[in-house]
Design an enzyme around this catalytic site. Structure first.
Site, PDB file in Angstrom:
ATOM      1  N   LYS A   1      34.347  -8.877 -43.448  1.00 41.33           N
ATOM      2  CA  LYS A   1      34.993 -10.142 -43.795  1.00 41.33           C
ATOM      3  C   LYS A   1      34.838 -11.095 -42.615  1.00 41.33           C
ATOM      4  CE  LYS A   1      36.965  -9.025 -47.776  1.00 41.33           C
ATOM      5  NZ  LYS A   1      36.812  -9.794 -49.021  1.00 41.33           N
TER       6      LYS A   1
ATOM      7  N   LYS B   1      30.148  -4.218 -45.851  1.00 41.18           N
ATOM      8  CA  LYS B   1      30.518  -5.645 -45.944  1.00 41.18           C
ATOM      9  C   LYS B   1      31.603  -5.903 -44.911  1.00 41.18           C
ATOM     10  CE  LYS B   1      33.412  -7.798 -49.505  1.00 41.18           C
ATOM     11  NZ  LYS B   1      33.513  -7.973 -50.976  1.00 41.18           N
TER      12      LYS B   1
ATOM     13  N   GLY C   1      35.611  -4.894 -55.867  1.00 47.12           N
ATOM     14  CA  GLY C   1      36.891  -4.198 -55.985  1.00 47.12           C
ATOM     15  C   GLY C   1      38.026  -5.108 -55.562  1.00 47.12           C
TER      16      GLY C   1
ATOM     17  N   ASP D   1      31.796 -14.667 -55.985  1.00 44.46           N
ATOM     18  CA  ASP D   1      32.880 -13.763 -56.393  1.00 44.46           C
ATOM     19  C   ASP D   1      33.943 -14.621 -57.089  1.00 44.46           C
ATOM     20  OD1 ASP D   1      35.182 -12.159 -56.487  1.00 44.46           O
ATOM     21  OD2 ASP D   1      35.150 -11.579 -54.390  1.00 44.46           O
TER      22      ASP D   1
ATOM     23  N   ASP E   1      31.570 -11.498 -46.249  1.00 43.11           N
ATOM     24  CA  ASP E   1      32.364 -12.140 -47.313  1.00 43.11           C
ATOM     25  C   ASP E   1      33.319 -13.124 -46.648  1.00 43.11           C
ATOM     26  OD1 ASP E   1      33.851 -12.856 -49.532  1.00 43.11           O
ATOM     27  OD2 ASP E   1      34.485 -10.814 -50.052  1.00 43.11           O
TER      28      ASP E   1
ATOM     29  N   GLU F   1      28.847 -13.673 -49.260  1.00 43.00           N
ATOM     30  CA  GLU F   1      29.696 -13.733 -50.454  1.00 43.00           C
ATOM     31  C   GLU F   1      30.681 -14.893 -50.335  1.00 43.00           C
ATOM     32  OE1 GLU F   1      31.460  -9.923 -51.288  1.00 43.00           O
ATOM     33  OE2 GLU F   1      32.793 -10.724 -52.827  1.00 43.00           O
TER      34      GLU F   1
ATOM     35  N   SER G   1      34.192  -2.407 -47.847  1.00 42.35           N
ATOM     36  CA  SER G   1      34.537  -3.760 -47.433  1.00 42.35           C
ATOM     37  C   SER G   1      35.522  -3.631 -46.276  1.00 42.35           C
ATOM     38  CB  SER G   1      35.170  -4.486 -48.625  1.00 42.35           C
ATOM     39  OG  SER G   1      35.694  -5.731 -48.228  1.00 42.35           O
TER      40      SER G   1
ATOM     41  N   LYS H   1      33.585  -8.426 -60.865  1.00 42.79           N
ATOM     42  CA  LYS H   1      34.785  -7.595 -60.855  1.00 42.79           C
ATOM     43  C   LYS H   1      35.278  -7.604 -62.290  1.00 42.79           C
ATOM     44  CE  LYS H   1      36.100  -8.732 -56.115  1.00 42.79           C
ATOM     45  NZ  LYS H   1      36.925  -9.586 -55.245  1.00 42.79           N
TER      46      LYS H   1
HETATM   47  O1  OSB Z   1      36.852 -10.701 -51.885  1.00 38.09           O
HETATM   48  O2  OSB Z   1      35.986  -8.908 -52.544  1.00 38.09           O
HETATM   49  C1  OSB Z   1      36.978  -9.526 -52.165  1.00 38.09           C
HETATM   50  C2  OSB Z   1      39.947  -7.152 -51.809  1.00 38.09           C
HETATM   51  C3  OSB Z   1      40.956  -7.921 -52.339  1.00 38.09           C
HETATM   52  C4  OSB Z   1      40.678  -9.200 -52.748  1.00 38.09           C
HETATM   53  C5  OSB Z   1      39.378  -9.701 -52.647  1.00 38.09           C
HETATM   54  C6  OSB Z   1      38.360  -8.923 -52.142  1.00 38.09           C
HETATM   55  C7  OSB Z   1      38.661  -7.633 -51.678  1.00 38.09           C
HETATM   56  C8  OSB Z   1      37.678  -6.760 -51.046  1.00 38.09           C
HETATM   57  C9  OSB Z   1      37.942  -5.268 -51.049  1.00 38.09           C
HETATM   58  O3  OSB Z   1      36.718  -7.157 -50.437  1.00 38.09           O
HETATM   59  C10 OSB Z   1      37.230  -4.553 -52.121  1.00 38.09           C
HETATM   60  C11 OSB Z   1      37.691  -3.131 -52.318  1.00 38.09           C
HETATM   61  O4  OSB Z   1      37.389  -2.290 -51.474  1.00 38.09           O
HETATM   62  O5  OSB Z   1      38.372  -2.867 -53.332  1.00 38.09           O
HETATM   63 MG    MG Z   2      34.822 -11.200 -52.275  1.00 40.59          MG
END
Ligand code: OSB
Ligand code: MG
Length: 372
Positions: free
Chosen positions: A167, A165, A294, A242, A192, A217, A139, A266
């Site tokens: 953001k 992924k 994660g 999510d 996302d 997402e 991510s 998660k």
């Molecule tokens: O939205 O998935 C999410 C990290 C912190 C809070 C929300 C998210 C995320 C990530 C990172 O996208 C996921 C990871 O690499 O642990």
């Molecule tokens: Mg997310």
């Protein structure tokens, strides 16, 4: 049924680990992972859990402070009053506390690690999973400029991550996705939005259909399920939820309404491994694909996420990346490393299979409390 005689001691730690690079989303910029850790000893065996909360309530309402409160003042007193019990019975007693799934997950995780060690089996076996190597995914946060983003993606491709992924947020979306897609025409790519859009932005979200994304997402409100159903009807690209999915009931509501085609499970967000397993089983029965998300966890939380992905519903690569992508020094051994084919091995040994390095725990610790 595997049982616990009684809880002997519970200790809470907060560690503050610097991230290798800051992580920007539509809701915040994170430079550190401040993780609440729990060490539970019962029947002379020690289990560890990590709460996926952060210091601020920007991803959801839970924070390290609320989790600490719920754990100390409600969850641990419930556990301390129980004798000769199953983890399921403890979870049943936790139901009287509304919400606070992250706090509950931290306690459940420590109990699961402890229980698997007590019976000398790896956690995936306790969960009924099938041992296998786990798919990786990365991510990538919002970057300062497009060149930095393209470089990060190239690095991830070189490492053989199974999907990427990125953001997005309002004003930082179509042009960026267009550049990424034209530079990397065949990578498995998804975006996302972390709830940055509303139905008023339909014209923007519809444009994302052009880029052959695996999914979008959480485009809409963190609490919404209904409006995502209206949006999904207008989009070809699958929606993945999510933030909106906090328990099995939310997953059922989303599936019945047609709010998404994919769910990011998660375990730390939905109340732990057993609750995550239930959602996974429901999704598998309803042809909804799932993957394991994660929360920038330390090696403790990441180990739980790895074991979880041995269950059959986890058909898509998740947000499980190697340790060095998050931290220069993690608090556990061994670090997660990607193999040449991009897969990750399940940590070996009983329980979660990783060991807390006590010197590092001491060095990164910013808070400690013995609860019982
Ligand atoms: O939205 O998935 C999410 C990290 C912190 C809070 C929300 C998210 C995320 C990530 C990172 O996208 C996921 C990871 O690499 O642990
Ligand atoms: Mg997310």
């Amino acid at each position: 049924m595997k049982r616990i005689k009684q809880i002997d001691s519970v200790e809470m730690f907060i560690v503050r680990l610097p991230l290798v690079s800051s992580f920007e989303t539509s809701f915040s910029v994170q430079t550190h992972r401040e993780a609440l850790l729990l060490k539970i000893v019962s029947d002379d065996v020690c289990g560890w859990g990590e709460c996926v909360t952060s210091p601020d309530p920007y991803y959801c309402y839970e924070t390290n402070a609320t989790a600490s409160h719920i754990i100390q003042d409600f969850l641990i007193p419930i556990l301390a009053a129980m004798n000769d019990f199953t983890i399921e019975a403890a979870l049943q007693n936790f139901e009287q506390i509304r919400g606070h799934h992250m706090a509950k997950a931290a306690v459940e995780n420590a109990l699961c690690d402890m229980m698997a060690q007590k019976y000398n089996i790896p956690l995936f076996e306790l969960m009924g999973g099938t041992p296998k190597n786990i798919m990786s995914g990365i991510s990538i946060g919002i970057q300062k400029n497009i060149d930095d983003l393209l470089e990060s993606i190239q690095n991830a491709c070189d490492k053989k991550y199974h999907r990427i992924k990125i953001k997005i947020k309002k004003g930082n979306d179509i042009e960026i996705v267009k550049m990424v897609r034209s530079t990397f025409p065949s990578i498995k790519l998804m975006v996302d939005a972390n709830s940055d859009y509303t139905l008023e932005d339909m014209h923007i979200l519809k444009k994302l259909d052009e880029f052959n994304l695996m999914m979008i997402e959480q485009p809409l409100n963190y609490n919404d399920i209904y409006f995502h159903a209206l949006l999904q009807k207008q989009l070809v690209t699958p929606i993945c939820l999510d933030e909106s999915i906090k328990n099995l009931n939310d997953a059922k509501t989303a599936v019945e309404l047609g709010s998404c085609k994919i769910i990011n499970i998660k375990q730390g967000r939905v109340g732990g491994m057993i609750k995550a397993k239930d959602i996974q089983a429901y999704c598998l029965n309803n042809t909804i694909k799932t993957w394991s998300g994660g929360m920038l966890e330390t090696g403790i939380g990441r180990a739980f996420n790895l074991h979880l992905q041995t269950l059959p519903g986890f058909v898509l690569p998740g947000d499980t990346s190697e340790t060095s992508r998050y931290f220069a020094e993690d608090i556990v051994d061994k670090p997660v490393i990607l193999q040449a084919d991009g897969f990750i091995e399940i940590p070996k040994g009983a329980g979660i299979g990783v060991k807390v390095i006590s010197k590092r725990l001491d060095r990164f610790k910013v808070f400690y409390q013995k609860i019982i």
